[in-house]
Every structure is written in C-alpha cells, then in structure tokens.
Design an enzyme around this catalytic site. Sequence first.
Site, PDB file in Angstrom:
ATOM      1  N   CYS A  30      -5.051  -1.323   5.603  1.00 11.26           N
ATOM      2  CA  CYS A  30      -3.826  -2.113   5.766  1.00 11.26           C
ATOM      3  C   CYS A  30      -2.632  -1.402   5.123  1.00 11.26           C
ATOM      4  O   CYS A  30      -2.575  -1.257   3.898  1.00 11.26           O
ATOM      5  CB  CYS A  30      -4.062  -3.488   5.135  1.00 11.26           C
ATOM      6  SG  CYS A  30      -2.585  -4.482   4.882  1.00 11.26           S
ATOM      7  N   CYS A  33      -0.676  -3.466   2.611  1.00 13.25           N
ATOM      8  CA  CYS A  33      -1.499  -3.614   1.390  1.00 13.25           C
ATOM      9  C   CYS A  33      -1.351  -2.383   0.506  1.00 13.25           C
ATOM     10  O   CYS A  33      -1.256  -2.500  -0.722  1.00 13.25           O
ATOM     11  CB  CYS A  33      -2.977  -3.792   1.750  1.00 13.25           C
ATOM     12  SG  CYS A  33      -3.355  -5.262   2.725  1.00 13.25           S
TER      13      CYS A  33
END
Length: 120
Positions: A30, A33
């Site tokens: 991600c 993230c």
Amino acid sequence: MATVALTKDTFSSTIDSNDVVLIDFWASWCGPCQRFSPIYEEASERHDGVVFAKVDTEDQQELSAGLEITSIPTLMAFRGGYLVFRQAGLLQGRQLDDLIGQVKALDVEELKKQAAAQQA
C-alpha cells in the site's frame, strides 16, 4: 517509543491495559501506508504514554476482517479501552499530533457514562 505489532492474540489485551492506544492498519504493498509509516514512527517518539501499534492486514487477515477494515491505511484510537476515533486515509504529522492531543484530553469517566447510556 517504537511501534508494536499487534495480532489477534494481543489486540484486546493491549487496548485494555493501556490508557491511549493508536493502531495503524497497513500492508506492505500500500503506497499511502508506506508514506504514513514514517509520520507514525516519528509521532511515536514525541508522545510518551501513548502506545503506537500496527496491524499488518495481510498477516492478520482474521483480525482485520473482524474489525471491518476495508481501506488502508486505517487509523484507530482508543482511550481507556473505548474506540474514540476511526478513519481511513493517512494523516500528516501535525494532524496526527492534534488527534493525539484530542484523544488524551477526553474524559474517561464521560466515555463510561456514554457507553452505559448506549447499552441501556
């Protein structure tokens, strides 16, 4: 203070045994993230008395599904064992610091009263 990895076995005990707990739900693939990770790590160094935890949604799929994590990163904040904040998306450093201040300022007794009223 460094971040701690949570699992389905340590999730509840961590929340129950600490006054303020922030949890970052993330995955290695991600992009957002990965951008949020250093912001979160830096905040963990600035805020004593706050547990900064992380849940790898790939490794902890059962926990993530049970908490209905559908977007990452998702940040949860607990105060006195009560969930007081949940939001998908990353925060900038100043926003995260502001959130932590707001969570610390919450009155735990008032949270207990609100929870009791909802159960009644």
